[in-house]
Scaffold this active site. Structure first.
Site: not given
Lengths: 253, 304
Positions: B46-47, B100, B131, B194, B245, B266
């Site tokens: 996790k970031g 991350n 982000c 994203t 994706g 992801g």
């Protein structure tokens, strides 16, 4: 241990806006605590990308069976409700933490509203197996919302409210005369958020221990994506992993 | 027997090209009932930011056609908490554990990277300069060539293990950004993060996300991601890690054919928590079916 399992739909009962789905796995299921939930994959519905979190209504470990009550609220649940006997439905289970099991002599009240009555069935069943007879207070908009009422009644005294007065006392669960009776040691609530907040407030005013089962929008259901958070006294926590059941003292309600 | 090993350089060697994308696999612990982590090339946890962040208010997620938007906003307990509490639990996983790292200032990135470099079992950082969900979520650095040069070169000075830089697709020319990262000392680039998007509830005339906009992920972004991986891999010499994706082994192979040396899974982890290991097996099956001796033969093997 959690598992990803294909279930076969063995029985379906239609209750109008809701359906009951009894689903059987080929292999043994893990032990399941009342209040835990499943993530159901909705196949063949292009607009439904993510799984749908659904509470566990009943469990029969001998038969490897799980029963769900599914209320049709959107495309995904409409699609699930259209499943036919023998269809295969994939679920990830069991997820989250369940209700805290009360002490043997505790006086227990289970309060359900709308489709939120679903997990209280399995909870009442487990309690009765432990020799605890819960009192139940179930509310709906109308008579047809209170499905499988006889099933609940076998586990303990069951009171009913409907907003239109078509069954039981007219009004909301918080207005029911059961609140005038002797106190309860533990109150458990599952239903729409405004209803749970109202019951939590009532419980707090009596100084009674209270747990609620939350239902936030989820993606993973495993505590990985951090989408379904509730703001608690400890900050944002995942409803899927830390909940869905929370003691109201933890919540900023 | 297919050789599935991928060497991304500067000590980061994957047993196969499959990693799990940050923010979709927790710290790995959430998935051990479903996946044997030894079947993965790596997991990217996790970031994490230097200081703890509460993230954005609920609601943070909206389902979209073949995808989802999120605006989690980098909720995490900070680098020190990671080092003290999480690292001891996950350091002995039998796979590469990458962190991350995100930040809002240059100093945050540099200090965070310095602290993480001390962790023996973390062979690489994925630097998150992309982000879209927090005002100072690093995307300011990730959308200009000067911004990315600055943050990558400063982190490079203090971080001597593998430095992967995760790129934003919310730019006009992603290849230029990738070239700037490479010139500033990145060992690899991963893409795409994203895509900025939004969802509206027409009945309520309100946005579906608490902060109105969010990052789009899931199967719907795959064609965009594939195109960007192809463009970037033609531009840079460092390895490209493809994501966006990927839902099955065929998707993963497509990214490798487009030029990716490794891939990340992801959002698909949410739909099938066991998908990552299945993709690893499926890539090997593909190689066997077409007679590729080693998985590296797939990299950029697109015929056009």
């Amino acid at each position: 241990m959690k598992q990803i399992t294909d279930f076969r739909l063995v029985e379906k009962q239609d209750f109008g806006r809701s359906v009951m789905l009894r689903l059987r796995a080929k292999h043994a299921l893990p032990s399941i605590n009342p209040g835990q939930f499943v993530q159901v994959r909705v196949d063949g519905s292009p607009s439904t990308y993510l799984r749908r979190p659904i509470s566990i209504h009943d469990v029969d470990l001998q038969q490897n069976e799980i029963t769900l009550l599914v209320q049709q609220v959107g495309e995904g649940t409409r699609h699930l409700a259209a499943a036919e006997v023998d269809d295969v439905i994939n679920m990830v289970l069991p997820l989250g933490n369940g209700f805290t099991i009360p002490e043997k002599n505790d006086k227990v009240l289970l309060v359900g509203g709308g489709i939120g009555i679903a997990p209280l069935f399995y909870f009442a069943k487990v309690l009765s197996e432990k020799g605890i007879k819960p009192t139940m207070l179930l509310g709906g908009k109308m008579k047809s919302d209170l499905i499988r009422l006889a099933g609940y009644q076998q586990f303990g005294q069951t009171f009913v409210t409907t907003e239109d007065g078509s069954l039981g006392e007219k009004g909301f669960v918080t207005m029911h005369s059961v609140w005038q009776r002797d106190g309860f040691d533990r109150i458990y609530v599952c239903g729409p958020k405004p209803m749970m907040k109202a019951v939590a407030k009532l419980a707090a005013s009596k100084g009674t221990w209270c747990e609620v089962s939350l239902e936030n929008l989820m993606a993973c259901g495993l505590g990985a994506c951090l989408c379904c958070v509730e703001d608690t006294v400890e900050g944002h926590v995942c409803v899927c992993k830390e909940g869905p059941v929370f003691n109201t003292r933890r919540l900023k309600w | 027997m297919v050789n599935t090993t991928i060497d991304l350089g500067r000590g980061l060697v994957l047993r196969n090209p499959v990693m799990t994308a940050s923010g979709t696999f927790g710290y790995g612990e959430e998935y051990t009932d479903f996946v044997d982590l030894a079947q993965l090339g790596g997991i990217i946890v996790k970031g994490t930011t230097l200081h703890a962040r509460e993230g954005n208010p609920y609601p943070r997620m909206a389902e979209t056609p073949s995808g989802m938007l999120n605006c989690v906003g980098l909720q995490n307990k900070g680098v020190q908490y990671f080092i003290d509490t999480i690292y001891p639990r996950i350091k002995d996983f039998d796979t590469n554990v990458l962190l991350n790292l995100s930040g809002s200032t240059l100093e945050d990135y540099v200090q965070g990277a310095e602290m993480v470099s001390e962790l023996e079992k973390i062979p690489a950082i994925e630097l998150n300069v992309s982000c879209p969900n927090v005002k100072q979520g690093g995307m300011a650095f990730g959308v200009t060539t000067t911004g990315i040069s600055q943050v990558v070169s400063e982190v490079r000075k203090v971080y001597h293990k593998h430095l992967m830089v995760k790129l934003s697709p919310n730019v006009t020319n992603i290849a230029e950004i990738a070239l700037a990262a490479e010139a500033a000392g990145a060992d690899s680039v991963s893409l795409i993060n994203t895509l900025m998007g939004m969802a509206i509830d027409a009945e309520k005339r309100k946005p579906k996300l608490s902060v109105i906009t969010g990052g789009l992920s899931g199967a719907c972004v795959k064609p965009v991601a594939l195109r960007m991986v192809w463009q970037v891999s033609k531009a840079v010499k460092i390895p490209v890690v493809g994501l966006g994706g990927i839902s099955n082994a065929t998707d993963a192979v497509e990214f490798m054919l487009a030029g990716a040396s490794a891939i990340e899974i992801g959002t698909a982890n949410f739909i099938d928590p066991a998908v990552s290991a299945k993709v690893a097996v499926g890539i090997t099956d593909y190689c066997e079916r077409f007679g590729f001796q080693k998985v590296t033969d797939l990299i950029g093997a697109l015929e056009c």
